[in-house]
Design a protein around this motif. Structure first.
Motif, PDB file in Angstrom:
ATOM      1  N   ILE A 195     -61.019 -45.695 -13.095  1.00 11.05           N
ATOM      2  CA  ILE A 195     -61.140 -47.194 -11.786  1.00 11.05           C
ATOM      3  C   ILE A 195     -60.426 -48.537 -12.741  1.00 11.05           C
ATOM      4  CG2 ILE A 195     -63.237 -48.145 -12.601  1.00 11.05           C
ATOM      5  CD1 ILE A 195     -63.672 -48.476  -9.587  1.00 11.05           C
ATOM      6  N   ILE A 196     -59.717 -49.258 -12.244  1.00  9.47           N
ATOM      7  CA  ILE A 196     -59.264 -50.693 -12.738  1.00  9.47           C
ATOM      8  C   ILE A 196     -60.393 -51.264 -13.015  1.00  9.47           C
ATOM      9  CG2 ILE A 196     -57.661 -52.352 -12.469  1.00  9.47           C
ATOM     10  CD1 ILE A 196     -55.791 -50.623 -11.073  1.00  9.47           C
ATOM     11  N   GLY A 197     -60.466 -51.989 -14.019  1.00  4.57           N
ATOM     12  CA  GLY A 197     -61.602 -52.944 -14.484  1.00  4.57           C
ATOM     13  C   GLY A 197     -62.690 -52.831 -15.287  1.00  4.57           C
ATOM     14  N   GLN A 198     -62.714 -51.321 -15.700  1.00  8.38           N
ATOM     15  CA  GLN A 198     -63.593 -50.874 -16.893  1.00  8.38           C
ATOM     16  C   GLN A 198     -62.973 -50.506 -18.061  1.00  8.38           C
ATOM     17  OE1 GLN A 198     -66.302 -47.976 -15.050  1.00  8.38           O
ATOM     18  NE2 GLN A 198     -67.552 -49.688 -14.022  1.00  8.38           N
ATOM     19  N   ASP A 199     -63.145 -51.127 -19.023  1.00  4.82           N
ATOM     20  CA  ASP A 199     -62.403 -50.802 -20.165  1.00  4.82           C
ATOM     21  C   ASP A 199     -63.548 -50.448 -21.594  1.00  4.82           C
ATOM     22  OD1 ASP A 199     -63.427 -53.445 -20.603  1.00  4.82           O
ATOM     23  OD2 ASP A 199     -61.412 -54.318 -21.201  1.00  4.82           O
ATOM     24  N   GLY A 200     -64.508 -49.900 -21.265  1.00  9.25           N
ATOM     25  CA  GLY A 200     -65.551 -49.609 -22.296  1.00  9.25           C
ATOM     26  C   GLY A 200     -65.397 -48.500 -22.967  1.00  9.25           C
ATOM     27  N   GLU A 201     -64.083 -47.685 -22.723  1.00  8.90           N
ATOM     28  CA  GLU A 201     -63.753 -46.708 -23.657  1.00  8.90           C
ATOM     29  C   GLU A 201     -62.634 -47.147 -24.424  1.00  8.90           C
ATOM     30  OE1 GLU A 201     -63.585 -41.966 -23.343  1.00  8.90           O
ATOM     31  OE2 GLU A 201     -62.044 -42.754 -22.496  1.00  8.90           O
ATOM     32  N   LYS A 202     -62.675 -46.878 -25.897  1.00  3.16           N
ATOM     33  CA  LYS A 202     -61.573 -47.441 -26.897  1.00  3.16           C
ATOM     34  C   LYS A 202     -60.654 -46.217 -27.097  1.00  3.16           C
ATOM     35  CE  LYS A 202     -63.328 -51.352 -26.268  1.00  3.16           C
ATOM     36  NZ  LYS A 202     -62.714 -52.334 -25.204  1.00  3.16           N
ATOM     37  N   GLU A 262     -58.545 -53.103   1.569  1.00  2.00           N
ATOM     38  CA  GLU A 262     -57.872 -53.326   0.117  1.00  2.00           C
ATOM     39  C   GLU A 262     -59.087 -54.082  -0.672  1.00  2.00           C
ATOM     40  OE1 GLU A 262     -54.509 -56.204  -1.732  1.00  2.00           O
ATOM     41  OE2 GLU A 262     -54.060 -55.414   0.119  1.00  2.00           O
ATOM     42  N   ARG A 263     -59.424 -53.643  -1.600  1.00  2.00           N
ATOM     43  CA  ARG A 263     -60.540 -54.185  -2.334  1.00  2.00           C
ATOM     44  C   ARG A 263     -60.908 -53.726  -3.656  1.00  2.00           C
ATOM     45  NH1 ARG A 263     -65.350 -55.487   0.380  1.00  2.00           N
ATOM     46  NH2 ARG A 263     -63.942 -56.290   1.676  1.00  2.00           N
ATOM     47  N   ASP A 264     -61.355 -54.404  -4.411  1.00  2.00           N
ATOM     48  CA  ASP A 264     -61.806 -54.034  -5.881  1.00  2.00           C
ATOM     49  C   ASP A 264     -62.870 -52.996  -5.715  1.00  2.00           C
ATOM     50  OD1 ASP A 264     -62.643 -53.473  -8.342  1.00  2.00           O
ATOM     51  OD2 ASP A 264     -62.626 -55.614  -8.984  1.00  2.00           O
ATOM     52  N   GLY A 265     -62.764 -51.529  -5.928  1.00  2.00           N
ATOM     53  CA  GLY A 265     -63.712 -50.698  -5.955  1.00  2.00           C
ATOM     54  C   GLY A 265     -65.177 -51.378  -6.789  1.00  2.00           C
ATOM     55  N   LEU A 266     -65.079 -51.864  -7.667  1.00  2.00           N
ATOM     56  CA  LEU A 266     -66.122 -52.226  -8.417  1.00  2.00           C
ATOM     57  C   LEU A 266     -67.142 -53.258  -7.598  1.00  2.00           C
ATOM     58  CD1 LEU A 266     -64.668 -52.927 -11.959  1.00  2.00           C
ATOM     59  CD2 LEU A 266     -65.963 -50.995 -11.055  1.00  2.00           C
ATOM     60  N   VAL A 267     -66.559 -53.900  -6.674  1.00  2.00           N
ATOM     61  CA  VAL A 267     -67.327 -54.825  -5.752  1.00  2.00           C
ATOM     62  C   VAL A 267     -67.922 -53.953  -4.521  1.00  2.00           C
ATOM     63  CG1 VAL A 267     -67.195 -56.934  -4.000  1.00  2.00           C
ATOM     64  CG2 VAL A 267     -65.984 -56.873  -6.291  1.00  2.00           C
ATOM     65  N   GLY A 268     -67.499 -53.045  -4.258  1.00  2.00           N
ATOM     66  CA  GLY A 268     -67.825 -52.270  -2.879  1.00  2.00           C
ATOM     67  C   GLY A 268     -67.514 -52.749  -1.609  1.00  2.00           C
ATOM     68  N   ALA A 269     -68.155 -52.721  -0.736  1.00  2.00           N
ATOM     69  CA  ALA A 269     -67.856 -52.990   0.774  1.00  2.00           C
ATOM     70  C   ALA A 269     -69.335 -53.629   1.197  1.00  2.00           C
ATOM     71  CB  ALA A 269     -67.252 -52.072   1.394  1.00  2.00           C
ATOM     72  N   PRO A 270     -69.785 -54.601   0.863  1.00  2.00           N
ATOM     73  CA  PRO A 270     -71.116 -55.031   1.313  1.00  2.00           C
ATOM     74  C   PRO A 270     -71.387 -55.239   2.812  1.00  2.00           C
ATOM     75  CG  PRO A 270     -70.275 -56.755   0.099  1.00  2.00           C
ATOM     76  CD  PRO A 270     -69.171 -55.472  -0.065  1.00  2.00           C
ATOM     77  N   GLU A 271     -69.992 -55.480   3.576  1.00  2.00           N
ATOM     78  CA  GLU A 271     -70.183 -55.893   4.955  1.00  2.00           C
ATOM     79  C   GLU A 271     -70.439 -54.743   5.845  1.00  2.00           C
ATOM     80  OE1 GLU A 271     -65.682 -55.792   3.842  1.00  2.00           O
ATOM     81  OE2 GLU A 271     -67.553 -55.643   2.730  1.00  2.00           O
ATOM     82  N   ASN A 272     -70.537 -53.545   5.349  1.00  2.00           N
ATOM     83  CA  ASN A 272     -70.724 -52.401   6.236  1.00  2.00           C
ATOM     84  C   ASN A 272     -71.965 -51.519   5.390  1.00  2.00           C
ATOM     85  OD1 ASN A 272     -68.551 -52.893   7.938  1.00  2.00           O
ATOM     86  ND2 ASN A 272     -66.969 -51.631   6.914  1.00  2.00           N
ATOM     87  N   ALA A 273     -72.567 -52.019   4.591  1.00  2.00           N
ATOM     88  CA  ALA A 273     -73.810 -51.296   4.030  1.00  2.00           C
ATOM     89  C   ALA A 273     -75.019 -51.866   4.890  1.00  2.00           C
ATOM     90  CB  ALA A 273     -74.008 -52.154   2.488  1.00  2.00           C
TER      91      ALA A 273
END
Length: 400
Positions: free
Chosen positions: A219-226, A145-156
């Motif tokens: 995705i939740i957290g990007q609102d560049g389109e109006k 359970e994680r914000d997709g914009l952050v990714g998952a650096p622990e397994n990168a």
């Protein structure tokens, strides 16, 4: 096929239809699609619906028309897996867990020596995905359970990254998680359209080698389109990016106060022939491209000249004027009975219509051509050649 087909029969029939009509499958993707049981990830869904080539909503959005999460259209899933080009033993990150079905396909593709991490911001979605993956024998998939914009650096670092949600920008956090030479496939949105873009990392640059029209839950957290209404009933809307200057009041007045004009191009299409490339071609050199949405009520009331596709048509917006794509039927060519053109409103209607006709004709000269897209971090100083679209975290460059 018998009147009560089994899940396996329906699954194989769906894959057979994909091969014949929509997707060129690689042998490994075909095998995965024939192996993983989609119906197991859609409990309560009718078996025939589970194997129809359509999206299935798994969580409604109480605050908007788009679902919070859904099982994507199978043929689009297949197309994106082909774009991703997973190799055995690969380390994969999936952004947007959905039902867990896509993660199971990825696990099949990467094999027992590979690894799959799937992340989603919604706890209900991650719980569903985790439960279904456990039930179907894919316990080795990691679900977070994680914000997709952050990714998952622990397994990168990852050899492959796949976004199963729509992105308006490429998050800066993803750059450190994709291996140099690794591959990113994502539904990327610009100028009102969404394309599944396949990108390979080369140092500080992502370079495309293919793209295809698609649609995904954003995705939740990007609102560049109006989005703005162009009439009082909110049945005519324009969707535009935050870097575009759109005078909503002036456009609304032009639609209300004067009749539109129509101008036709020399380009004709058949009934099943796609013409979305007009939109793509226009974005590679024109920053006035937006999306026009006209609801069925507005079409029925003749509030506006009918767009090519009422819910989503490319439109050029300039000050108090706009011009959008139309399709008109003619009887002069039985193979290609539909002619593309422009409808326009406002003081600059004629000029804008001609500009859109120019884009249509450019597309018509090379209908299957797609641009090369390169993406660099927003703060890069590297010189680029092509049409640049700047976003907060990345810089896109389109070149034909």
């Amino acid at each position: 096929m018998n009147q009560n087909p089994t899940a396996a029969e329906l699954r194989n029939k769906l894959v057979d239809e994909m091969i014949m009509t929509t997707v060129t499958l690689t042998p490994d993707v075909e095998h995965a699609l024939r192996t993983v049981s989609r119906e197991a990830y859609l409990p309560g869904v009718d078996l025939k619906d589970a194997y129809a080539d359509q999206a299935v909503t798994i969580k409604e959005n109480p605050n908007g028309p788009l679902a919070l999460s859904c099982a994507s259209v199978p043929s689009v899933v297949a197309m994106m897996l082909v774009q991703l080009d997973v190799q055995p033993g690969a380390n994969i990150l999936e952004i947007g867990a959905g039902t867990g079905y896509n993660a199971a396909l990825l696990a099949e593709l990467t094999g027992g020596l590979g690894s799959v991490t799937s992340i989603d911001i919604d706890p209900d979605v991650t719980l569903h995905a985790r439960t279904m993956l456990n039930r179907t024998g894919y316990q080795r998939v990691t679900v977070i359970e994680r914000d997709g914009l952050v990714g998952a650096p622990e397994n990168a670092p990852y050899d492959r990254m796949l976004a199963a949600v729509g992105l308006w920008d490429v998050p800066a956090a993803w750059w450190d998680q994709l291996r140099d030479g690794g591959r990113l496939v994502l539904p990327l949105r610009w100028r009102g359209q969404t394309r599944s873009v396949a990108l390979t990392r080369r140092g500080d640059t992502l370079v495309s080698d293919g793209m295809a029209l698609c649609g995904f839950v954003p995705i939740i957290g990007q609102d560049g389109e109006k989005t703005a209404a162009l009439n009082a009933d909110d049945t005519i809307r324009v969707h535009y990016d935050e870097d575009q200057a759109v005078d909503v009041d002036a456009l609304a007045a032009s639609l209300r106060d004067a009749p539109g004009i129509e101008t036709l191009s020399e380009q004709r299409v058949g009934g099943e022939e796609p013409f979305d490339g007009v939109w793509l071609r226009a974005t590679a050199g024109d920053d006035r491209v937006c999306r026009l949405e006209v609801t069925p009520d507005a079409v029925d009331q003749d509030l506006i000249l009918r767009p090519a596709i009422p819910v989503r048509s490319p439109v050029l917006v300039d000050g108090d004027s706009l011009a959008y794509l139309i399709v008109r039927r003619e009887g002069t060519d039985l193979q290609r009975p539909f002619r593309l053109g422009a409808a326009a409103y406002g003081p600059q209607a004629e000029a804008l219509a001609q500009d859109l006709i120019t884009h249509i004709e450019a597309w018509g000269s090379a209908r299957t051509s797609v641009p090369r897209l390169t993406i660099t971090p927003a703060k890069t100083d590297a010189a680029v050649t092509g049409h640049v679209i700047n976003k907060p975290e990345s810089r896109m460059t389109l070149t034909y």
